[in-house]
Design an enzyme around this catalytic site. Structure first.
Site, PDB file in Angstrom:
ATOM      1  N   LEU A 105       0.818  -1.210   0.000  1.00  0.00           N
ATOM      2  CA  LEU A 105       0.000   0.000   0.000  1.00  0.00           C
ATOM      3  C   LEU A 105       0.850   1.258   0.000  1.00  0.00           C
ATOM      4  CD1 LEU A 105      -2.756  -1.015   2.593  1.00  0.00           C
ATOM      5  CD2 LEU A 105      -2.856  -1.145   0.109  1.00  0.00           C
ATOM      6  N   GLY A 106       2.076   1.191   0.516  1.00  0.00           N
ATOM      7  CA  GLY A 106       2.926   2.365   0.556  1.00  0.00           C
ATOM      8  C   GLY A 106       4.288   1.999   1.094  1.00  0.00           C
ATOM      9  N   GLY A 144       8.290   3.919   2.496  1.00  0.00           N
ATOM     10  CA  GLY A 144       9.000   5.130   2.872  1.00  0.00           C
ATOM     11  C   GLY A 144      10.299   4.779   3.549  1.00  0.00           C
ATOM     12  N   GLY A 178       9.967   2.260   6.498  1.00  0.00           N
ATOM     13  CA  GLY A 178       9.476   0.917   6.247  1.00  0.00           C
ATOM     14  C   GLY A 178       8.422   0.905   5.163  1.00  0.00           C
ATOM     15  N   VAL A 218       4.093  -0.441   4.177  1.00  0.00           N
ATOM     16  CA  VAL A 218       2.765  -0.843   4.640  1.00  0.00           C
ATOM     17  C   VAL A 218       2.149  -1.717   3.553  1.00  0.00           C
ATOM     18  CG1 VAL A 218       0.485  -0.068   5.367  1.00  0.00           C
ATOM     19  CG2 VAL A 218       2.494   1.274   5.962  1.00  0.00           C
ATOM     20  N   ASP A 249       2.086  14.746  15.213  1.00  0.00           N
ATOM     21  CA  ASP A 249       2.297  14.694  13.763  1.00  0.00           C
ATOM     22  C   ASP A 249       0.967  14.624  13.032  1.00  0.00           C
ATOM     23  OD1 ASP A 249       3.863  14.774  11.501  1.00  0.00           O
ATOM     24  OD2 ASP A 249       4.171  12.621  11.404  1.00  0.00           O
TER      25      ASP A 249
END
Length: 778
Positions: A14-15, A17, A20, A22, A131
């Site tokens: 799903l993503g 960065g 890490g 997802v 955040d």
């Protein structure tokens, strides 16, 4: 190859960065889809990064709210670390705004309200998110939103360096102060502003410039709808003390502003708007309509063995302990009221756990030997004990069992001799003679017709059976029985209940082996079970688990009982809580401005009990106290306190504020005193037009208040206005202004006039002076 959490099959990423990735995954035993957040391998080797990842999971175990993505499991072993989360089928608020721009005011209000409710739950648990931004808000298909990513969240009051995303960081973060709930309120309001306008309130690529804007630049409320200016000023106030003290207080202010600006149905319309925007992004949904992904199999021998062992054992429970096992698997799960994606023990109790024995053959007993109860004499409820398979056993393709392992051999040698003959007699010849001769006679008759068929069957079967059975039976692989793992000790200690109603305690256990052991916990208040939790202990022989559970409303003055049970064992911890002190559950301040110089304010207080609560209230005019009230409220649960002050003259244009504090809570309100402007008269003195075309004169204005007055003077020649000028008058009740205007030339014999008017209009109307220039000379 990337490490994957045992018990889950990844569908797609799903993503990704720097910290890490997802992925969308499915729980192998239940088929429930989840989102798994994996820590990057280089960060997993960093003790500080790993500790932060574990802290994020630990914080999420304390947060259970419909507006926060729920933690299902935390998994860590020598191969990696992962947080298993509830899968929110939606898209990030950032994706919605990137595709559609501003969401509209009602949709923005819905997003802000949902986020504030999620932040409120975190603030109640003493957690500051730090955040909050559009990337961390997921909007579902139905328009509801959930808050995610508590990666840099801290406990309130923690003295840590400032962290966050610069465009959403509050002023106090730029100046190095501590984060507080007001910090999250600021970030949520920045995101709200972005939803309203399509851009952030402060924009700069230079960090020093951006920090200065957050600290000192005016709030650009003019870019947003007028009815929401007050809400933006409160949420984006430079000082934390000028913002709402918490997210829940801001929710009440939001609902009041939304109701006044958009009516009672604003929330429903906003939710429908968000759902429509998400529906236009179907390819970004985690569970989008597509062909089902084929799960990858055989990734590693350990994964294959673990999956097989789980299918054979069927011992997954609804929750596991929060601790890491050195060299093994750390299993952390949040067992909420709603079932997580793990099959509970109750659903497996009725299923047969061992192969059924053949009639006539005694089946091996798998029931544990009863052991003495260590901490409680209570009766243990009987439970069915499924077969336990050690998931660490390595199986090869040759000896891997295709069914459940059995504790008895699958083939037993026969004890009777066989009575069947080794050769079965034939009742007919194997070759059948023709029933009729061929139509064409052979050219040469056979010398001798056959007298018997070519193959002669045995005349009779053997009359004597074999004297003994076969010496060697067929070789069939027999699975080696796995030793039974049982509990050797079970205890509970350290039961405590905090102010929010969350129970914490420590479970200790010892086992005879490392195979999985199921332990069930029941949390009861005054004898009524309010929560349950299932643990799965495995990979060691000694366990210590720190447990935490929300009991709902704080059980003040009642007995809390926690019971842990496992087949043959039971442990109990009890605690009688003292009576709760009276808390302030609601505090509100309202300013009232009456006729003339009458000023006042009203404070309403709601409490959880009838014990004394100290109240201090102060009515201020431009920040200076003009009335005070301090008293102890007791005997009721709802109070109304009023303050008033009458001034000799109405304080036009000044600000009246009311500040109240009670039981650690605070509330404030403010209003500006307005006065209608009144003009008694306007007069023109010494007016004239000289031969060179110059107008001149003096205008006087008399007013009843110091409110602003606008004076307009018009110069006319021959009935036509040739010039107009205006004057802004304020702060006094009498004014005098010198007026003049120069024309290049004025025709001889022309009429002229000077007209003075005011806004608001004078009681006597406008003032006018006129005349005529001299006639022409031939």
């Amino acid at each position: 190859m990337d490490w994957s959490a045992p018990g889950y099959t990844e569908i797609r990423q799903l993503g990704t960065g720097g910290s890490g990735r997802v992925v969308l995954a499915v729980h192998d035993d239940t088929g429930v889809k989840v989102a798994i957040k994996y820590l990057a391998e280089d960060l997993r080797r960093d003790p500080v990064a790993l500790a932060r990842f574990q802290t994020e999971a630990r914080i999420l175990t304390t947060l259970q709210d419909t507006h926060i993505a729920r933690l299902w499991e935390y998994v860590q072993d020598s191969g990696g670390a992962a947080i298993v989360m509830e899968l929110v089928n939606g898209v990030s608020l950032r994706a919605v705004m990137r595709e559609h721009g501003a969401t509209g005011p009602e949709a923005a209000l819905v997003v802000l309200k949902g986020s504030l409710l999620g932040l409120s739950r975190a603030h109640q648990a003493g957690v500051v998110h730090r955040d909050y931004k559009p990337e961390n808000v997921i909007v579902r298909e139905d328009g509801e939103s959930k808050l995610v990513d508590f990666g840099i969240a801290v406990r309130q009051g923690a003295a840590l360096r400032a962290e966050g995303t610069p465009p959403y960081m509050a002023p106090e973060m730029w100046s190095g102060e501590l984060a507080s709930p007001a910090t999250d309120v600021y970030a949520a309001t920045v995101t709200f502003f972005e939803c309203l306008t399509g851009h952030r309130p402060y924009r700069s690529t230079e960090p020093s410039v951006l920090g200065y804007q957050h600290l000192h630049a005016p709030i650009p409320v003019q870019d947003a709808p007028e009815g929401l200016h007050g809400l933006l000023r409160r949420g984006l106030a430079k000082s934390p003390s000028d913002r709402p003290p918490g997210a829940l207080t801001f929710v009440r202010e939001l609902e009041a502003a939304a109701l006044a600006a958009y009516g009672e149905d604003w929330e429903e319309r906003g939710r429908r708007r968000l759902a429509a925007l998400v529906a236009l992004l179907p390819l970004l949904l985690p569970q989008r309509a597509e062909a089902p992904a084929v799960p990858q199999t055989g990734t590693t021998l350990f994964r294959t063995v673990l999956d097989g062992a789980r299918r054979n054992a069927k011992r997954l429970t609804a929750g596991v302990a929060t601790v890491a096992v050195a060299g093994g698997v750390a299993w952390v799960a949040l067992a909420g009221q709603e079932s997580p994606p793990i099959r509970p023990v109750e659903a497996l109790a009725a299923a047969p756990s061992t192969p059924q024995p053949t009639p006539g053959t005694p089946a091996p007993s798998l029931e544990p030997t009863p052991a003495p109860v260590e901490t409680s004499p209570e009766v243990v409820e009987p439970e069915v004990s499924p077969a336990i398979v050690d998931p660490t056993v390595t199986l090869t393709p040759q000896n891997r069992p295709s069914a459940r392992p059995s504790t008895r051999p699958s083939v037993r040698p026969s004890t009777r001799p066989s009575v069947r003959p080794s050769v079965r007699p034939s009742v007919k010849p194997t070759v059948k003679p023709p029933t009729k001769p061929p139509t064409k006679p052979p050219t040469k008759p056979p010398t001798k017709p056959p007298t018997k068929p070519p193959i002669k069957p045995p005349t009779k079967p053997p009359t004597k059976p074999p004297t003994k059975p076969p010496t060697t039976p067929p070789v069939t692989p027999t699975p080696t029985p796995i030793p039974r793992t049982e509990l050797a000790a079970l205890s509970l200690a350290g039961l405590a209940v905090d102010e929010s109603g969350r129970a914490t305690l420590t479970l200790s256990a010892r086992a005879t082996g490392t195979a999985p052991i199921a332990v069930r916990l029941r949390y009861a208040v005054a004898g009524r079970v309010v929560a349950t939790q299932n643990l799965r202990l495995r990979g060691a022989t000694a366990y210590t688990r720190a447990l935490s559970r929300d009991l709902g409303d704080h059980p003040c003055g009642r007995r809390v009982t926690v019971t842990a049970t496992s087949p043959g064992w039971s442990a109990t911890a009890r605690l009688i809580l003292p009576r709760c002190p009276t808390r302030v559950t609601g505090l509100r301040a309202v300013v009232t401005i009456g006729e003339g110089g009458a000023l006042g304010g009203t404070v309403t207080v709601r409490t959880s009990g009838t014990d004394a609560v100290d109240l201090a209230a102060e009515l201020r005019l431009d920040g200076e106290a003009i009335a005070e009230r301090a008293e102890a409220l007791r005997g009721e649960t709802a109070y109304r306190v009023e303050l008033s002050r009458v001034l000799r003259q109405r304080p036009c244009g000044r600000v009246v504020s009311l500040v109240a504090r009670a039981g650690g809570e605070s509330a404030s309100a403010r209003a500006q005193v307005t006065c209608p402007a009144e003009v008694r008269s306007v007069t023109i003195l010494r007016a004239g037009l000289d031969a060179e075309g110059g107008f001149s004169g003096v205008v006087t204005v008399s007013a009843t208040t110091v409110q602003p007055v606008r004076l307009i003077v018009a110069y006319q020649i021959g009935g036509e206005t040739v010039h107009t000028e205006a004057f802004e008058l304020a702060g006094e009740t009498a004014y005098s202004r010198q007026i003049s205007h120069q024309r290049r030339s004025v025709p001889c014999g022309s009429t002229w006039a000077i007209v003075a008017t005011t806004d608001p209009a004078a009681a006597g109307g406008a003032a006018r002076v006129d005349g005529k220039t001299g006639g022409c000379v031939e």
